[in-house]
Structure formats: structure tokens, C-alpha cells
Design a protein around this motif. Sequence first.
Motif, PDB file in Angstrom:
ATOM      1  N   VAL A   1      -0.455   0.403  -1.969  1.00  0.00           N
ATOM      2  CA  VAL A   1       0.941   0.201  -2.345  1.00  0.00           C
ATOM      3  C   VAL A   1       1.666  -0.595  -1.271  1.00  0.00           C
ATOM      4  O   VAL A   1       1.206  -0.713  -0.131  1.00  0.00           O
ATOM      5  CB  VAL A   1       1.677   1.544  -2.569  1.00  0.00           C
ATOM      6  N   THR A   2       2.810  -1.140  -1.670  1.00  0.00           N
ATOM      7  CA  THR A   2       3.712  -1.803  -0.739  1.00  0.00           C
ATOM      8  C   THR A   2       5.109  -1.225  -0.931  1.00  0.00           C
ATOM      9  O   THR A   2       5.568  -1.051  -2.064  1.00  0.00           O
ATOM     10  CB  THR A   2       3.739  -3.318  -0.978  1.00  0.00           C
ATOM     11  N   LEU A   3       5.764  -0.918   0.190  1.00  0.00           N
ATOM     12  CA  LEU A   3       7.183  -0.557   0.190  1.00  0.00           C
ATOM     13  C   LEU A   3       7.956  -1.729   0.786  1.00  0.00           C
ATOM     14  O   LEU A   3       7.480  -2.392   1.707  1.00  0.00           O
ATOM     15  CB  LEU A   3       7.426   0.698   1.031  1.00  0.00           C
ATOM     16  N   ARG A   4       9.167  -1.984   0.261  1.00  0.00           N
ATOM     17  CA  ARG A   4       9.934  -3.073   0.845  1.00  0.00           C
ATOM     18  C   ARG A   4      11.414  -2.726   0.874  1.00  0.00           C
ATOM     19  O   ARG A   4      11.919  -1.961   0.045  1.00  0.00           O
ATOM     20  CB  ARG A   4       9.723  -4.385   0.087  1.00  0.00           C
ATOM     21  N   SER A   5      12.081  -3.296   1.866  1.00  0.00           N
ATOM     22  CA  SER A   5      13.523  -3.107   2.026  1.00  0.00           C
ATOM     23  C   SER A   5      14.054  -4.227   2.895  1.00  0.00           C
ATOM     24  O   SER A   5      13.327  -4.783   3.726  1.00  0.00           O
ATOM     25  CB  SER A   5      13.824  -1.757   2.676  1.00  0.00           C
ATOM     26  N   LYS A   6      15.323  -4.554   2.748  1.00  0.00           N
ATOM     27  CA  LYS A   6      15.944  -5.540   3.615  1.00  0.00           C
ATOM     28  C   LYS A   6      16.456  -4.909   4.909  1.00  0.00           C
ATOM     29  O   LYS A   6      16.911  -5.619   5.813  1.00  0.00           O
ATOM     30  CB  LYS A   6      17.076  -6.262   2.884  1.00  0.00           C
ATOM     31  N   ASN A   7      16.339  -3.591   5.003  1.00  0.00           N
ATOM     32  CA  ASN A   7      16.700  -2.861   6.216  1.00  0.00           C
ATOM     33  C   ASN A   7      15.487  -2.044   6.653  1.00  0.00           C
ATOM     34  O   ASN A   7      14.861  -1.371   5.834  1.00  0.00           O
ATOM     35  CB  ASN A   7      17.894  -1.934   5.945  1.00  0.00           C
ATOM     36  N   ILE A   8      15.137  -2.124   7.921  1.00  0.00           N
ATOM     37  CA  ILE A   8      13.952  -1.433   8.406  1.00  0.00           C
ATOM     38  C   ILE A   8      14.026   0.067   8.135  1.00  0.00           C
ATOM     39  O   ILE A   8      13.004   0.737   7.961  1.00  0.00           O
ATOM     40  CB  ILE A   8      13.741  -1.714   9.915  1.00  0.00           C
ATOM     41  N   TYR A   9      15.247   0.606   8.053  1.00  0.00           N
ATOM     42  CA  TYR A   9      15.403   2.041   7.817  1.00  0.00           C
ATOM     43  C   TYR A   9      15.611   2.372   6.337  1.00  0.00           C
ATOM     44  O   TYR A   9      15.930   3.500   5.993  1.00  0.00           O
ATOM     45  CB  TYR A   9      16.568   2.587   8.644  1.00  0.00           C
ATOM     46  N   GLY A  10      15.391   1.370   5.471  1.00  0.00           N
ATOM     47  CA  GLY A  10      15.470   1.625   4.033  1.00  0.00           C
ATOM     48  C   GLY A  10      16.881   1.487   3.481  1.00  0.00           C
ATOM     49  O   GLY A  10      17.792   1.020   4.164  1.00  0.00           O
ATOM     50  N   PRO A  11      17.046   1.833   2.197  1.00  0.00           N
ATOM     51  CA  PRO A  11      16.061   2.495   1.329  1.00  0.00           C
ATOM     52  C   PRO A  11      14.934   1.533   0.887  1.00  0.00           C
ATOM     53  O   PRO A  11      15.146   0.331   0.771  1.00  0.00           O
ATOM     54  CB  PRO A  11      16.874   2.951   0.137  1.00  0.00           C
ATOM     55  N   TYR A  12      13.750   2.097   0.640  1.00  0.00           N
ATOM     56  CA  TYR A  12      12.586   1.324   0.252  1.00  0.00           C
ATOM     57  C   TYR A  12      12.269   1.514  -1.229  1.00  0.00           C
ATOM     58  O   TYR A  12      12.395   2.620  -1.769  1.00  0.00           O
ATOM     59  CB  TYR A  12      11.355   1.742   1.069  1.00  0.00           C
ATOM     60  N   GLU A  13      11.887   0.399  -1.863  1.00  0.00           N
ATOM     61  CA  GLU A  13      11.308   0.486  -3.206  1.00  0.00           C
ATOM     62  C   GLU A  13       9.798   0.333  -3.082  1.00  0.00           C
ATOM     63  O   GLU A  13       9.302  -0.237  -2.121  1.00  0.00           O
ATOM     64  CB  GLU A  13      11.896  -0.592  -4.116  1.00  0.00           C
ATOM     65  N   GLN A  14       9.073   0.849  -4.056  1.00  0.00           N
ATOM     66  CA  GLN A  14       7.616   0.934  -3.988  1.00  0.00           C
ATOM     67  C   GLN A  14       6.978   0.209  -5.155  1.00  0.00           C
ATOM     68  O   GLN A  14       7.489   0.245  -6.270  1.00  0.00           O
ATOM     69  CB  GLN A  14       7.186   2.408  -4.015  1.00  0.00           C
ATOM     70  N   LYS A  15       5.811  -0.425  -4.883  1.00  0.00           N
ATOM     71  CA  LYS A  15       5.043  -1.053  -5.946  1.00  0.00           C
ATOM     72  C   LYS A  15       3.549  -0.868  -5.678  1.00  0.00           C
ATOM     73  O   LYS A  15       3.081  -1.065  -4.552  1.00  0.00           O
ATOM     74  CB  LYS A  15       5.354  -2.548  -6.054  1.00  0.00           C
ATOM     75  N   VAL A  16       2.808  -0.486  -6.712  1.00  0.00           N
ATOM     76  CA  VAL A  16       1.350  -0.445  -6.620  1.00  0.00           C
ATOM     77  C   VAL A  16       0.832  -1.876  -6.680  1.00  0.00           C
ATOM     78  O   VAL A  16       1.089  -2.594  -7.647  1.00  0.00           O
ATOM     79  CB  VAL A  16       0.742   0.395  -7.764  1.00  0.00           C
ATOM     80  N   VAL A  17       0.104  -2.303  -5.639  1.00  0.00           N
ATOM     81  CA  VAL A  17      -0.406  -3.674  -5.603  1.00  0.00           C
ATOM     82  C   VAL A  17      -1.893  -3.735  -5.946  1.00  0.00           C
ATOM     83  O   VAL A  17      -2.411  -4.815  -6.236  1.00  0.00           O
ATOM     84  CB  VAL A  17      -0.129  -4.332  -4.237  1.00  0.00           C
ATOM     85  N   LEU A  18      -2.598  -2.598  -5.917  1.00  0.00           N
ATOM     86  CA  LEU A  18      -3.977  -2.539  -6.397  1.00  0.00           C
ATOM     87  C   LEU A  18      -4.356  -1.081  -6.627  1.00  0.00           C
ATOM     88  O   LEU A  18      -4.206  -0.245  -5.735  1.00  0.00           O
ATOM     89  CB  LEU A  18      -4.961  -3.153  -5.395  1.00  0.00           C
ATOM     90  N   GLU A  19      -4.857  -0.810  -7.826  1.00  0.00           N
ATOM     91  CA  GLU A  19      -5.421   0.501  -8.150  1.00  0.00           C
ATOM     92  C   GLU A  19      -6.711   0.235  -8.925  1.00  0.00           C
ATOM     93  O   GLU A  19      -6.706   0.108 -10.142  1.00  0.00           O
ATOM     94  CB  GLU A  19      -4.451   1.347  -8.972  1.00  0.00           C
ATOM     95  N   GLU A  20      -7.806   0.118  -8.179  1.00  0.00           N
ATOM     96  CA  GLU A  20      -9.077  -0.283  -8.761  1.00  0.00           C
ATOM     97  C   GLU A  20      -9.888   0.945  -9.166  1.00  0.00           C
ATOM     98  O   GLU A  20     -10.243   1.771  -8.336  1.00  0.00           O
ATOM     99  CB  GLU A  20      -9.872  -1.125  -7.759  1.00  0.00           C
ATOM    100  N   ARG A  21     -10.188   1.036 -10.477  1.00  0.00           N
ATOM    101  CA  ARG A  21     -10.929   2.179 -11.007  1.00  0.00           C
ATOM    102  C   ARG A  21     -12.285   1.774 -11.588  1.00  0.00           C
ATOM    103  O   ARG A  21     -12.978   2.615 -12.146  1.00  0.00           O
ATOM    104  CB  ARG A  21     -10.096   2.882 -12.084  1.00  0.00           C
ATOM    105  N   THR A  22     -12.658   0.505 -11.453  1.00  0.00           N
ATOM    106  CA  THR A  22     -13.942   0.059 -11.979  1.00  0.00           C
ATOM    107  C   THR A  22     -15.064   0.615 -11.119  1.00  0.00           C
ATOM    108  O   THR A  22     -15.071   0.409  -9.897  1.00  0.00           O
ATOM    109  CB  THR A  22     -14.025  -1.468 -11.986  1.00  0.00           C
ATOM    110  N   PRO A  23     -16.045   1.322 -11.697  1.00  0.00           N
ATOM    111  CA  PRO A  23     -17.165   1.824 -10.899  1.00  0.00           C
ATOM    112  C   PRO A  23     -17.902   0.674 -10.221  1.00  0.00           C
ATOM    113  O   PRO A  23     -18.054  -0.405 -10.783  1.00  0.00           O
ATOM    114  CB  PRO A  23     -18.063   2.513 -11.940  1.00  0.00           C
ATOM    115  N   GLY A  24     -18.318   0.895  -8.987  1.00  0.00           N
ATOM    116  CA  GLY A  24     -19.030  -0.148  -8.261  1.00  0.00           C
ATOM    117  C   GLY A  24     -18.489  -0.358  -6.870  1.00  0.00           C
ATOM    118  O   GLY A  24     -17.856   0.531  -6.287  1.00  0.00           O
ATOM    119  N   VAL A  25     -18.687  -1.560  -6.332  1.00  0.00           N
ATOM    120  CA  VAL A  25     -18.417  -1.819  -4.920  1.00  0.00           C
ATOM    121  C   VAL A  25     -16.931  -1.820  -4.578  1.00  0.00           C
ATOM    122  O   VAL A  25     -16.579  -1.746  -3.402  1.00  0.00           O
ATOM    123  CB  VAL A  25     -19.037  -3.159  -4.487  1.00  0.00           C
TER     124      VAL A  25
END
Length: 349
Positions: free
Chosen positions: A61-85
Motif C-alpha cells: 500500500v501507499t499512504l500520501r499527504s501534503k503534510n508529513i503529519y497527515g491526514p493520510y489517504e491510503q491506496k492498495v498498489v499491489l495485491e497479488e494472489r496468483t499462485p507462484g513466484v
Amino acid sequence: MAHGYGTIRITELNHEFTAIGPDSLVFTGDIRGGLEGMHVYKINDFYYLYGTYGGVDGIQVTLRSKNIYGPYEQKVVLEERTPGVNFGVHQGALIETQSGEWWTMLFVDSGPFGRMPNLQPVSWVDGWPMVGLDGKAVVTYRKPNVGKEYPVKDFPRSDEFEGNTLGMQWGWNHNPNPTKWSLTEHSGYLRLKTAKVVADLLEARNTLTQRPFAHYNQAIPSVATTQIDVTKMKNGDIAGLGIFQEAYAFIAVKQVADEKQLVMVNKGDTIASISLKKANSIYLRTTASNKSRLATFEYSYDNQKFDKLGNELRMSFSLKMFTGNKFCLFNYATKEIGGYVDFDWFRVE
């Protein structure tokens, strides 16, 4: 600095890396427990906290904000569920190359060989670093453009011990005693001297280790062979080749009074013991499979015909040691110090 597990806090540090402000809570993980591993970036107008909901099935995930102390919004940037490497690829760093490309180096929990590095491309979409292609981690892909061409190189594995330095693939399990090992006392050999009297391999000093390699489809095992001269062992010395983790096993020469024995030890128990006859040099081999999770141990007098000794080690990946299983070369004393062995070479197929 961003830190925490589940709850993420920001702390201001001075140039000596001493905290000079409070631990300020900026985000509480809400996908599941275990939000961790934050890396902090200031890119354009945003502060980014790049982290993971950990576990074998990790979520990046990535959190981002224009202020280092937040508030932060969150986004899933990769959730890999494919079996394998790539299953559960997570926790790492964002990287910008010399040509302006973005990449991320993550890892995958991949069985007893431990956590495998995993390089993925990154595309910026609406100000978010999205990992992989179309929401999926790539299995094969072009190399990053770093502004220069480099020849293809393989990772070092084998070592003939012919120089004055060890290959970059090696790592000491403990901080070594530099007076108890040498590449120059017997040119072309790694000499390991006993450093102190210990109870078992876990307490031994100067245990030399390296990670095994696995083909990406994991079907091909990793085979390590070494030749060892055991002429100068003392009573109680044990020297050989092992697979090292919390549950370890090895094949080794043990000096018992005036006799040398070949022993196979599995999880601290001696499984097999035979006489070494009159040989002063022996070839030892271990074959380890990340797919089957099994490791076997063999010996030879001529490096042609190998015979198995003992049983199989079922390898585990224990977070108590937090590394994958490793090959190891060792020599330790159980009665008195002063003995040594010489390893002629170590070769991995």
C-alpha cells in the motif's frame, strides 16, 4: 522517520538520528492488522509512506499527504494472489533510475530458502505509484533503463578459495574471530580453526554461510559440494557442510580420540555415524530443494561416487532466525581448541 506496526507514527530526528519530537500518530491500518515496513518519500507535492500489510499474502500500500503529519489517504498498489513466484509480493522500496523510470524492489516469502527479492515496474497513475502491469506483478520483464548497457552477469556461488578475499556471496553467521580463519596460511584453501569450546553448531564461531539459489519455477534443486582436508583435527572437533537455520542438519567429520568418524546430524541428533577409515580428505555434498523442502547429505572418497548418509532434513523458514536456510561450512571444538581443517573448494550447481 515513519515507524510502527498497525499504527504508524512520525518522529522528527536531528542529524545524529536522535528523536527531538514526539511520536505522532498519523495513520491506523484499516485493511487488516500488521501494517508495517514504511519507507518515507517526498515526491512533488506529496509525502508518501510506502509500506505493507505483512504476511505470506502481503498487500503493498501507499499512504500520501501534503503534510508529513497527515491526514493520510491510503491506496492498495499491489495485491497479488496468483499462485507462484509472485504470490503475496510485498514490503520494499521505491526506486527512480537515472533515466527517470520508476521501479520497486519487494520480496516474496518463497519457502525454506527464505525471502526472494522481486523487482517490479512502477507506473504513476493519478499521483499513485502503481506496481506491476494492469494490477498484476510481472514474472518476466525487461531490465530497468539505468542509462548504460551492462553485460549479463551471474551471481557468484562457487568459490575455489584461491584469492585473498572471500567471494561476495559469503556471510559469517556470527561476527567472526579473524585470527581463527585464513585464506593465506594454506594458499588455495579456506582454513577454519576452532575458536572456542561449544556444545553444538548454533554456538560455533566462524560458521561461513551463503544462501542457496532456486530456479524461478523451483523444480531444480541446489547442490553444494566441498572437499575438506581433516588431517589436523583434535579430539572432539566437528567440521563439515550443513544446511543452517533454526532446524539445521549437517554431514561432518568428527574426531573421536584417534579415530575419525563421518556423522550426519539432524536437528541436534546424530542420525548416522561411520568410520572414515584412513582417509584424510573427504568430499561432502548436500542437495536442497525449495520446492520439496527437503535436504539430503552425501559423501565421497573420489568425487565421483557419492553415498547418502543419514536421513532427510525437512527445512523450515523460522522467523526466529529471520533468514532462509543457508549452506554453511564450519569447524567447531567440543573438547579443546587448536585444531583446524582446510576446505579446498566449494561448488554449487
